[in-house]
Design an enzyme around this catalytic site. Sequence first.
Site, PDB file in Angstrom:
ATOM      1  N   PHE A 121       0.817  -1.236  -0.035  1.00 45.76           N
ATOM      2  CA  PHE A 121       0.152  -0.028  -0.025  1.00 45.76           C
ATOM      3  C   PHE A 121       0.773   1.413   0.080  1.00 45.76           C
ATOM      4  CE2 PHE A 121      -2.306   3.101   2.712  1.00 45.76           C
ATOM      5  CZ  PHE A 121      -3.254   3.429   2.203  1.00 45.76           C
ATOM      6  N   LEU A 123       0.817   5.027   0.079  1.00 43.22           N
ATOM      7  CA  LEU A 123       0.340   6.343   0.346  1.00 43.22           C
ATOM      8  C   LEU A 123       1.510   7.366   0.753  1.00 43.22           C
ATOM      9  CD1 LEU A 123      -2.338   8.151   1.147  1.00 43.22           C
ATOM     10  CD2 LEU A 123      -1.992   7.226   3.342  1.00 43.22           C
ATOM     11  N   PRO A 126       7.330  11.864   0.670  1.00 41.09           N
ATOM     12  CA  PRO A 126       8.452  12.659   1.229  1.00 41.09           C
ATOM     13  C   PRO A 126       8.014  14.066   1.929  1.00 41.09           C
ATOM     14  CG  PRO A 126       9.189  12.032  -0.815  1.00 41.09           C
ATOM     15  CD  PRO A 126       7.953  11.509  -0.736  1.00 41.09           C
ATOM     16  N   GLY A 129       1.730  12.898   3.155  1.00 43.35           N
ATOM     17  CA  GLY A 129       0.834  11.633   2.801  1.00 43.35           C
ATOM     18  C   GLY A 129      -0.456  11.674   3.512  1.00 43.35           C
ATOM     19  N   PHE A 154       9.019   5.168   2.420  1.00 45.39           N
ATOM     20  CA  PHE A 154       8.732   4.228   3.396  1.00 45.39           C
ATOM     21  C   PHE A 154       7.627   3.367   2.990  1.00 45.39           C
ATOM     22  CE2 PHE A 154       9.688   7.870   6.409  1.00 45.39           C
ATOM     23  CZ  PHE A 154      10.927   7.924   6.322  1.00 45.39           C
ATOM     24  N   ILE A 155       7.710   2.746   1.800  1.00 47.11           N
ATOM     25  CA  ILE A 155       6.594   1.581   1.547  1.00 47.11           C
ATOM     26  C   ILE A 155       7.326   0.259   1.863  1.00 47.11           C
ATOM     27  CG2 ILE A 155       5.157   0.740  -0.487  1.00 47.11           C
ATOM     28  CD1 ILE A 155       4.752   3.888   0.364  1.00 47.11           C
ATOM     29  N   GLY A 338      17.994  -5.568  33.534  1.00 46.72           N
ATOM     30  CA  GLY A 338      19.245  -4.969  33.723  1.00 46.72           C
ATOM     31  C   GLY A 338      20.197  -4.984  32.581  1.00 46.72           C
ATOM     32  N   GLU A 362       1.153   4.174   9.992  1.00 48.63           N
ATOM     33  CA  GLU A 362      -0.244   4.557   9.817  1.00 48.63           C
ATOM     34  C   GLU A 362      -0.719   5.663  10.747  1.00 48.63           C
ATOM     35  OE1 GLU A 362      -2.784   1.341   9.498  1.00 48.63           O
ATOM     36  OE2 GLU A 362      -1.078  -0.011   8.455  1.00 48.63           O
TER      37      GLU A 362
HETATM   38  C1  LIG Z   1       8.912   0.967   9.417  1.00 43.76           C
HETATM   39  C2  LIG Z   1       7.797   1.869   8.401  1.00 43.76           C
HETATM   40  C3  LIG Z   1       6.765   1.438   7.568  1.00 43.76           C
HETATM   41  C4  LIG Z   1       6.269   2.096   6.847  1.00 43.76           C
HETATM   42  N1  LIG Z   1       5.233   1.464   5.688  1.00 43.76           N
HETATM   43  C5  LIG Z   1       4.413   2.237   5.117  1.00 43.76           C
HETATM   44  C6  LIG Z   1       3.739   1.669   3.899  1.00 43.76           C
HETATM   45  O1  LIG Z   1       3.713   0.128   3.505  1.00 43.76           O
HETATM   46  N2  LIG Z   1       2.758   2.620   3.359  1.00 43.76           N
HETATM   47  C7  LIG Z   1       2.827   3.903   3.461  1.00 43.76           C
HETATM   48  O2  LIG Z   1       2.136   4.430   2.790  1.00 43.76           O
HETATM   49  N3  LIG Z   1       3.616   4.359   4.678  1.00 43.76           N
HETATM   50  C8  LIG Z   1       4.371   3.605   5.348  1.00 43.76           C
HETATM   51  N4  LIG Z   1       5.092   4.423   6.238  1.00 43.76           N
HETATM   52  C9  LIG Z   1       4.990   5.659   6.781  1.00 43.76           C
HETATM   53  C10 LIG Z   1       4.084   6.121   7.837  1.00 43.76           C
HETATM   54  O3  LIG Z   1       2.905   5.461   7.883  1.00 43.76           O
HETATM   55  C11 LIG Z   1       4.652   7.261   8.084  1.00 43.76           C
HETATM   56  O4  LIG Z   1       5.849   7.383   8.313  1.00 43.76           O
HETATM   57  C12 LIG Z   1       3.765   7.966   9.446  1.00 43.76           C
HETATM   58  O5  LIG Z   1       2.509   7.994   9.045  1.00 43.76           O
HETATM   59  C13 LIG Z   1       4.287   9.345  10.036  1.00 43.76           C
HETATM   60  O6  LIG Z   1       4.196  10.227   8.981  1.00 43.76           O
HETATM   61  P1  LIG Z   1       5.578  11.051   8.733  1.00 43.76           P
HETATM   62  O7  LIG Z   1       6.830  10.095   8.693  1.00 43.76           O
HETATM   63  O8  LIG Z   1       5.562  12.001   7.613  1.00 43.76           O
HETATM   64  O9  LIG Z   1       5.702  11.862  10.229  1.00 43.76           O
HETATM   65  P2  LIG Z   1       5.206  13.370  10.303  1.00 43.76           P
HETATM   66  O10 LIG Z   1       3.686  13.471   9.757  1.00 43.76           O
HETATM   67  O11 LIG Z   1       5.993  14.275   9.769  1.00 43.76           O
HETATM   68  O12 LIG Z   1       5.331  13.489  11.740  1.00 43.76           O
HETATM   69  C14 LIG Z   1       6.286  14.284  12.454  1.00 43.76           C
HETATM   70  C15 LIG Z   1       6.040  14.289  14.200  1.00 43.76           C
HETATM   71  O13 LIG Z   1       4.998  15.336  13.785  1.00 43.76           O
HETATM   72  C16 LIG Z   1       3.999  14.787  14.615  1.00 43.76           C
HETATM   73  N5  LIG Z   1       2.814  15.538  14.079  1.00 43.76           N
HETATM   74  C17 LIG Z   1       2.563  15.743  12.778  1.00 43.76           C
HETATM   75  N6  LIG Z   1       1.185  16.283  12.353  1.00 43.76           N
HETATM   76  C18 LIG Z   1       0.750  16.845  13.692  1.00 43.76           C
HETATM   77  C19 LIG Z   1      -0.422  17.026  14.105  1.00 43.76           C
HETATM   78  N7  LIG Z   1      -1.249  17.581  13.331  1.00 43.76           N
HETATM   79  N8  LIG Z   1      -0.489  17.403  15.600  1.00 43.76           N
HETATM   80  C20 LIG Z   1       0.230  17.016  16.417  1.00 43.76           C
HETATM   81  N9  LIG Z   1       1.643  16.589  16.056  1.00 43.76           N
HETATM   82  C21 LIG Z   1       1.874  16.162  14.730  1.00 43.76           C
HETATM   83  C22 LIG Z   1       3.835  13.409  14.508  1.00 43.76           C
HETATM   84  O14 LIG Z   1       3.227  12.907  15.564  1.00 43.76           O
HETATM   85  C23 LIG Z   1       5.510  13.149  14.672  1.00 43.76           C
HETATM   86  O15 LIG Z   1       5.851  12.916  15.949  1.00 43.76           O
HETATM   87  C24 LIG Z   1       5.825   3.419   7.056  1.00 43.76           C
HETATM   88  C25 LIG Z   1       6.844   4.188   8.073  1.00 43.76           C
HETATM   89  C26 LIG Z   1       7.576   3.177   8.741  1.00 43.76           C
HETATM   90  C27 LIG Z   1       8.477   3.992   9.639  1.00 43.76           C
END
Ligand SMILES: Cc1cc2nc3c(=O)[nH]c(=O)nc-3n(C[C@H](O)[C@H](O)[C@H](O)COP(=O)(O)OP(=O)(O)OC[C@H]3O[C@@H](n4cnc5c(N)ncnc54)[C@H](O)[C@@H]3O)c2cc1C
Length: 381
Positions: A121, A123, A126, A129, A154-155, A338, A362
């Site tokens: 999936f 979504l 950079p 999303g 990050f897919i 520990g 997610e």
């Molecule tokens: C191991 C792994 C597997 C993944 N697999 C998939 C996949 O298969 N398909 C896919 O589509 N994606 C995938 N992802 C992406 C994942 O869903 C996103 O990394 C995740 O949703 C966080 O988005 P971001 O990295 O852009 O963080 P950001 O949204 O940039 O968040 C950065 C920080 O800001 C905070 N923040 C952001 N917006 C707000 C708000 N409105 N209010 C308060 N705090 C906020 C967040 O909580 C976080 O602490 C994967 C990620 C990882 C690490």
Amino acid sequence: MKNMEKERLMIRTAAEKTAQRIVQSRAAKIDTTGEFPRDLVEAFGRQGYLSLLLPESYGGTEGDLTSFCIVIEEIAKVCGSSSLIILAQGLGILPILLGGNSFQKDLYFTEISEKNSLTAFALKEPEGGLEASSINTMAKKQGKDYLINGRKCFITHGSLAKFYTVIAVTQPAYGTEGISAFIVEDGTPGLSFGEREEKVGMRGTVMTDIIFENCRVPQENLLGEEGKGYKIAMDTLNMSRPAIGALAVGIAQGALDYSIHYANERIQFGKPISSFQAIQFMIADMATWVEAARSLVYKAAAQIDAKLEDTEKISAISKIYASETAMKVATDAVQILGGYGYMKDYPVERMMRDAKVTQIYEGANQVQRWVLAQRLLSNKE
Ligand SMILES: Cc1cc2nc3c(=O)[nH]c(=O)nc-3n(C[C@H](O)[C@H](O)[C@H](O)COP(=O)(O)OP(=O)(O)OC[C@H]3O[C@@H](n4cnc5c(N)ncnc54)[C@H](O)[C@@H]3O)c2cc1C
């Protein structure tokens, strides 16, 4: 109903056996080498774990989220990475289950059930999303095709999957209504992948960027109608969040079980450390949190299975609580062991690293809390 319960119990017993017989002994090596465990994936395929969410006619459970969560929890007790492979497969299946037409379902579900093909999936991008306005991948109609341009990051299963559900903008001026979902098959010209990412935890799963450069996809690969992609994506995440919760519960239970075993064996000041009240209270708290998290996860799954309206709240709550629990319990497990807990010779530091991502992916927990608070404060509840 009784039959369903019996069936789920059988599914749990079988998953527990699979976890203990073939996954547990591999977990540490998968983590240290970062090896993608192809043999386990084949075994999961034979067990039907790669097609769990498919309709019964394709060998699945008819989208039974509870059964899916049970398998994920049992495998996660011994190996987070292996469990995430099953979860990511479900995440790839859900958009087709929720938004696909009968031709698409038959084509892709047959591929999965007969060949155990992996799916994914896509979504995340950079720049964002989850939020509609941050999706920059474009799908432009050209004759009977769509030309997709953009980049996903990050897919999970990037470069491994046979096909990807890709969320892209078809009408930039229409906001969420201008977003559509497509199935992009591996090998489509214009589709390529970034380098495999090095992760802190879940090291056995493969994660890459996906790059679309004039990637031509036939209009038959549009899921549902144009403009329905954002809803398909959000419904997909709503269904899969309890499964992340289940993965978190599994990790937490694994860490708790190991802590109990260790606390009974480790002698300090002439007695097992389990005789100290400080350790006893930690273990009691850990067990309480795990049980509460499990209840929330299966409550959310049951409500989604019963097709109740408005399951977003319980789905988000279960994901937040279970993932916070996993992180707390795994960290406490390291404390109970520990100095040994901090060593790679013991499984709890791996569990702590694997637990971390359940708070992030997610939709990070802060975002889940924000969405939840908006609903509660707008008097919708
Ligand atoms: C191991 C792994 C597997 C993944 N697999 C998939 C996949 O298969 N398909 C896919 O589509 N994606 C995938 N992802 C992406 C994942 O869903 C996103 O990394 C995740 O949703 C966080 O988005 P971001 O990295 O852009 O963080 P950001 O949204 O940039 O968040 C950065 C920080 O800001 C905070 N923040 C952001 N917006 C707000 C708000 N409105 N209010 C308060 N705090 C906020 C967040 O909580 C976080 O602490 C994967 C990620 C990882 C690490």
